[in-house]
Enzyme design. Structure first.
Site, PDB file in Angstrom:
ATOM      1  N   ASN A  49       1.204  -1.218  -0.079  1.00 30.93           N
ATOM      2  CA  ASN A  49      -0.027   0.443  -0.325  1.00 30.93           C
ATOM      3  C   ASN A  49       0.775   1.299  -0.300  1.00 30.93           C
ATOM      4  O   ASN A  49       1.950   1.864   0.415  1.00 30.93           O
ATOM      5  CB  ASN A  49      -1.253   0.153   1.456  1.00 30.93           C
ATOM      6  CG  ASN A  49       0.032   0.642   2.522  1.00 30.93           C
ATOM      7  OD1 ASN A  49       0.066  -0.632   3.480  1.00 30.93           O
ATOM      8  ND2 ASN A  49      -0.528   1.558   3.182  1.00 30.93           N
ATOM      9  N   CYS A  50       0.347   2.813  -0.708  1.00 29.78           N
ATOM     10  CA  CYS A  50       1.064   3.181  -0.251  1.00 29.78           C
ATOM     11  C   CYS A  50       0.068   4.399   0.664  1.00 29.78           C
ATOM     12  O   CYS A  50      -0.303   3.939   1.380  1.00 29.78           O
ATOM     13  CB  CYS A  50       1.055   4.162  -1.589  1.00 29.78           C
ATOM     14  SG  CYS A  50      -0.602   4.801  -2.851  1.00 29.78           S
ATOM     15  N   PHE A  51       0.187   6.036   0.407  1.00 31.10           N
ATOM     16  CA  PHE A  51      -0.553   6.284   1.619  1.00 31.10           C
ATOM     17  C   PHE A  51      -2.389   6.621   1.287  1.00 31.10           C
ATOM     18  O   PHE A  51      -3.260   6.882   2.115  1.00 31.10           O
ATOM     19  CB  PHE A  51       0.078   8.565   0.243  1.00 31.10           C
ATOM     20  CG  PHE A  51       0.952   8.780   1.291  1.00 31.10           C
ATOM     21  CD1 PHE A  51       2.072   8.768   2.318  1.00 31.10           C
ATOM     22  CD2 PHE A  51       1.848   8.540   0.011  1.00 31.10           C
ATOM     23  CE1 PHE A  51       2.796   9.721   2.614  1.00 31.10           C
ATOM     24  CE2 PHE A  51       3.243   8.942   0.204  1.00 31.10           C
ATOM     25  CZ  PHE A  51       3.344   9.495   1.700  1.00 31.10           C
TER      26      PHE A  51
END
Length: 524
Positions: free
Chosen positions: A467-469
């Site tokens: 995942n990212c932000f």
């Protein structure tokens, strides 16, 4: 070939976000510590000034050694399994390279003699962890991280019979890496100076391009968001010399973010250096998307406005407060892509405007980041009131431009669809499970993870999860098994597909979603 290249870039962009997620925390603490160490704020209280410097001294080693941070973080992020062991091997690999490169430079007479480390500036060499080596900046960590991950994914499950079994699995990964690292330490001694010249040429182009270069940065940083490749734009600008370089108190800092923090931490610097480009203004996150939300609401059908508030207002607040824009941006990206181009162009224009006006602020994380970083710096150094003024103008421009284009071309933006706006509630979610007779998990959290996994085609269809932000980034085997409507029922505001790489937009809650999915996959 094109698909393979894009897929590889997707994997790298997904992995580089792993270490980057931690850096804003480091930066905010350094920014806040600058308040305590600034005598114009705390007066002559030596104890407070010392405390501020003491806090910052504990965080700066991270920012000053981003190469090893990226090496370990990227290796861990790109590893498909045994991520912790991949990180450990990456650490070993980084040290192997440093020792070997230092020895090769010494043996070939290339080692530059110096009295203090600052003497090495401009020589193409630097000192890392006591080793004088070729100066590759964060690119060394990126290259070694990728190398470790590729070898790890290929050999981490390699086993040997009998007495040699001890040397299998991730130990064999390290064995394979040693000769590769030794060879790279030699190759980069000759190749990197040429590459460095290319990077310098790119930096020079950006500098001489002035506001055009800033516009292109802002434009690309937005227009590439659907592909997830925008990380490959802002990361080198933030942490490498592509984003500028500046000497502060005898030490040279590279990258817009590091330069900003370095000047922020030195109260004696009354005016921030105008040559350094702090390109992550993030103004569109704080102001522009509020204008977009208002335009969507104004142009929506009357019967849909009440329900539309439930979508727009939380999404706009998320963008304003913490700088996560995807929940709002993806509400119009696919139904009105023309607006996305306009959105990207406007962002580039307004970034160039604030640079032209001499603003030197940082606000990539929304208004919370903006206040934490820029208020301690003071008005004189950052000119943040001008940022606010231009932002308010941007809000108005976004509102009228979007409103005009939507009405002129009758675009089906949220609230203007032929169908009624549909909001998925917890009751819808439970009804969907009941209808499909899905009896999974022991509580609601397990049910959510199970539904997400099933919508991704099941556990056997999932290769990697990151995942990212704001996005759950998943690589799946069979795209035909993807169930987008069910993913949206779980709270996703959008789904992006690029080959077998799927990005599910969950916004700020993505970390919680990722944890639930990881636990479900581990226990089932």
């Amino acid at each position: 070939m094109k698909d393979k290249i894009v897929d590889g870039m997707q994997v790298f962009a997904r992995a580089i976000i792993v270490p980057v997620l931690f850096l804003p925390i480091v930066g905010i603490i350094i920014a806040l510590s600058s308040i305590l160490s600034n005598p114009t704020i705390v007066g002559s209280h030596n104890s407070l000034i010392y405390l501020g410097k003491f806090i910052a001294s504990g965080l700066w080693p991270i920012m000053n050694n981003l190469s090893i941070v990226f090496c370990v973080g990227i290796a861990m992020g790109m590893a498909k399994e045994k991520k912790a062991e991949a990180a450990l091997v990456a650490l070993f690999s980084f040290l192997v390279f440093l020792g070997a490169n230092n020895q090769w430079l010494s043996a070939t007479g290339k080692l530059v003699h110096y009295k203090v480390v600052s003497d090495l500036y401009g020589t193409g060499q630097t000192v890392l962890f006591g080793f004088q080596v070729i100066d590759m900046g964060v690119f060394l960590g990126m290259i070694l991280g990728i190398t470790v991950a590729l070898v790890h994914n290929k050999f981490c499950n390699k086993e040997f019979p009998g007495a040699f079994s001890f040397y299998g699995n991730t130990k064999f990964v390290f064995i394979v890496l040693v000769p590769i690292l030794l060879i790279l330490s030699i190759i980069f001694s000759y190749v990197w100076p040429v590459i460095a010249m290319g990077i310098t040429a790119l930096t020079t182009f950006i500098n001489v391009s002035g506001y055009v270069g800033v516009f292109l940065y802002g434009f690309l940083n937005r227009v590439l968001i659907p592909t997830g490749l925008h990380h490959l734009i802002w990361t080198p600008f933030s942490y490498s010399n592509i984003g500028g370089e500046l000497a502060v108190n005898g030490k040279t800092y590279f990258g817009a973010y590091n330069i900003f923090l370095a000047q922020l931490s030195d109260p004696s610097i009354k005016v921030f250096d105008p040559s350094a480009k702090y390109l992550q203004y993030g103004m569109v996150k704080v102001f522009g998307l509020i204008g977009v939300s208002l335009a969507f609401y104004k142009t929506a059908k009357k019967k849909n406005k009440t329900k539309l508030k439930a979508i727009l207002f939380p999404a706009a607040a998320t963008s304003f407060l913490v700088g996560i824009t995807e929940p709002l941006e993806f509400t119009f990206l696919f139904v009105a892509p023309f607006l996305w181009i306009i959105h990207s162009v406007l962002d580039g224009i307004f970034e160039a405007i604030v640079v032209f006006l001499g603003v030197r602020t940082y606000g990539a994380g929304g208004i919370i980041d903006f206040l934490a970083y820029n208020l301690p710096a003071g008005i004189g150094r950052t000119k943040w009131p001008i940022y606010i003024a231009v932002g308010l103008v941007e809000l108005v421009v976004y509102y009228f431009v979007f409103k005009f284009v939507i009405e002129k071309f009758n675009l089906k933006t949220p609230g203007r669809e032929d169908d009624e706006v549909k909001l998925y509630t917890k009751k819808d979610y439970k009804d969907k499970k009941s209808k499909d007779s899905k009896q999974v998990g022991e509580n609601e959290k397990d049910d959510l993870a199970a539904t997400i996994v099933e919508a991704l085609g099941g556990k056997e269809n999932i290769e990697t999860v990151d995942n990212c932000f704001s996005r759950l980034r998943v690589k799946i085997t069979d795209l035909d098994k993807l169930d987008e409507p069910t993913l949206k029922i779980t709270g996703a505001s959008g789904v992006i597909k690029n080959g077998n790489n799927v990005q599910v937009i969950y916004g700020p809650k993505v970390n919680s979603v990722r944890n639930k999915v990881d636990k479900y996959l581990a226990n089932n």
